[in-house]
Design a protein around this motif. Structure first.
Motif, PDB file in Angstrom:
ATOM      1  N   GLY A  47       0.813  -1.212   0.000  1.00  0.00           N
ATOM      2  CA  GLY A  47       0.000   0.000   0.000  1.00  0.00           C
ATOM      3  C   GLY A  47       0.846   1.261   0.000  1.00  0.00           C
ATOM      4  O   GLY A  47       0.557   2.214  -0.730  1.00  0.00           O
ATOM      5  N   LEU A  48       1.904   1.271   0.797  1.00  0.00           N
ATOM      6  CA  LEU A  48       2.787   2.432   0.832  1.00  0.00           C
ATOM      7  C   LEU A  48       3.512   2.625  -0.499  1.00  0.00           C
ATOM      8  O   LEU A  48       3.683   3.757  -0.968  1.00  0.00           O
ATOM      9  N   VAL A  49       3.925   1.535  -1.110  1.00  0.00           N
ATOM     10  CA  VAL A  49       4.568   1.616  -2.426  1.00  0.00           C
ATOM     11  C   VAL A  49       3.588   2.166  -3.455  1.00  0.00           C
ATOM     12  O   VAL A  49       3.945   3.016  -4.284  1.00  0.00           O
ATOM     13  N   ALA A  50       2.339   1.720  -3.396  1.00  0.00           N
ATOM     14  CA  ALA A  50       1.327   2.227  -4.324  1.00  0.00           C
ATOM     15  C   ALA A  50       1.109   3.727  -4.132  1.00  0.00           C
ATOM     16  O   ALA A  50       0.954   4.468  -5.110  1.00  0.00           O
ATOM     17  N   ILE A  51       1.118   4.181  -2.893  1.00  0.00           N
ATOM     18  CA  ILE A  51       0.977   5.621  -2.621  1.00  0.00           C
ATOM     19  C   ILE A  51       2.149   6.389  -3.211  1.00  0.00           C
ATOM     20  O   ILE A  51       1.969   7.430  -3.850  1.00  0.00           O
ATOM     21  N   LEU A  52       3.357   5.889  -3.003  1.00  0.00           N
ATOM     22  CA  LEU A  52       4.543   6.568  -3.532  1.00  0.00           C
ATOM     23  C   LEU A  52       4.523   6.626  -5.058  1.00  0.00           C
ATOM     24  O   LEU A  52       4.853   7.662  -5.650  1.00  0.00           O
ATOM     25  N   ILE A  53       4.137   5.534  -5.687  1.00  0.00           N
ATOM     26  CA  ILE A  53       4.059   5.513  -7.153  1.00  0.00           C
ATOM     27  C   ILE A  53       3.000   6.492  -7.636  1.00  0.00           C
ATOM     28  O   ILE A  53       3.232   7.251  -8.597  1.00  0.00           O
ATOM     29  N   ALA A  54       1.849   6.519  -6.981  1.00  0.00           N
ATOM     30  CA  ALA A  54       0.780   7.445  -7.385  1.00  0.00           C
ATOM     31  C   ALA A  54       1.211   8.900  -7.223  1.00  0.00           C
ATOM     32  O   ALA A  54       0.902   9.745  -8.063  1.00  0.00           O
ATOM     33  N   ARG A  55       1.946   9.197  -6.160  1.00  0.00           N
ATOM     34  CA  ARG A  55       2.413  10.576  -5.942  1.00  0.00           C
ATOM     35  C   ARG A  55       3.420  10.986  -7.008  1.00  0.00           C
ATOM     36  O   ARG A  55       3.422  12.118  -7.453  1.00  0.00           O
ATOM     37  N   ARG A  56       4.283  10.059  -7.393  1.00  0.00           N
ATOM     38  CA  ARG A  56       5.276  10.383  -8.442  1.00  0.00           C
ATOM     39  C   ARG A  56       4.616  10.600  -9.801  1.00  0.00           C
ATOM     40  O   ARG A  56       5.056  11.409 -10.586  1.00  0.00           O
ATOM     41  N   MET A  57       3.559   9.848 -10.063  1.00  0.00           N
ATOM     42  CA  MET A  57       2.876   9.989 -11.341  1.00  0.00           C
ATOM     43  C   MET A  57       2.107  11.308 -11.416  1.00  0.00           C
ATOM     44  O   MET A  57       1.965  11.875 -12.505  1.00  0.00           O
ATOM     45  N   ARG A  58       1.633  11.803 -10.291  1.00  0.00           N
ATOM     46  CA  ARG A  58       0.873  13.057 -10.262  1.00  0.00           C
ATOM     47  C   ARG A  58       1.792  14.258 -10.421  1.00  0.00           C
ATOM     48  O   ARG A  58       1.431  15.236 -11.027  1.00  0.00           O
ATOM     49  N   GLY A  59       2.953  14.184  -9.803  1.00  0.00           N
ATOM     50  CA  GLY A  59       3.820  15.361  -9.785  1.00  0.00           C
ATOM     51  C   GLY A  59       4.923  15.265 -10.708  1.00  0.00           C
ATOM     52  O   GLY A  59       5.570  15.860 -11.388  1.00  0.00           O
TER      53      GLY A  59
END
Length: 59
Positions: A47-59
């Motif tokens: 879950g934490l990895v998914a959050i980090l990946i999603a944040r990188r894709m947004r910014g």
């Protein structure tokens, strides 16, 4: 990001039940079972990895 947050929360809950810290519901088969600590750890980290990946894709 929402799915990652949900996975992280569920993983932490499973860790809590597996270690016996969380005893809700009282009739749960997961309480004091070490395999749920491992499963919860993997789920929380995923879950934490998914959050980090999603944040990188947004910014």
């Amino acid at each position: 990001m929402i799915a990652g947050a949900i996975a992280a929360i569920v993983g932490l809950f499973w860790i809590g039940q597996g270690t016996g810290i969380v005893r809700w519901p009282a009739s749960s088969f997961m309480i004091d079972q070490y395999n749920w600590v491992l499963t919860g750890t993997v789920t929380a980290v995923a879950g934490l990895v998914a959050i980090l990946i999603a944040r990188r894709m947004r910014g």
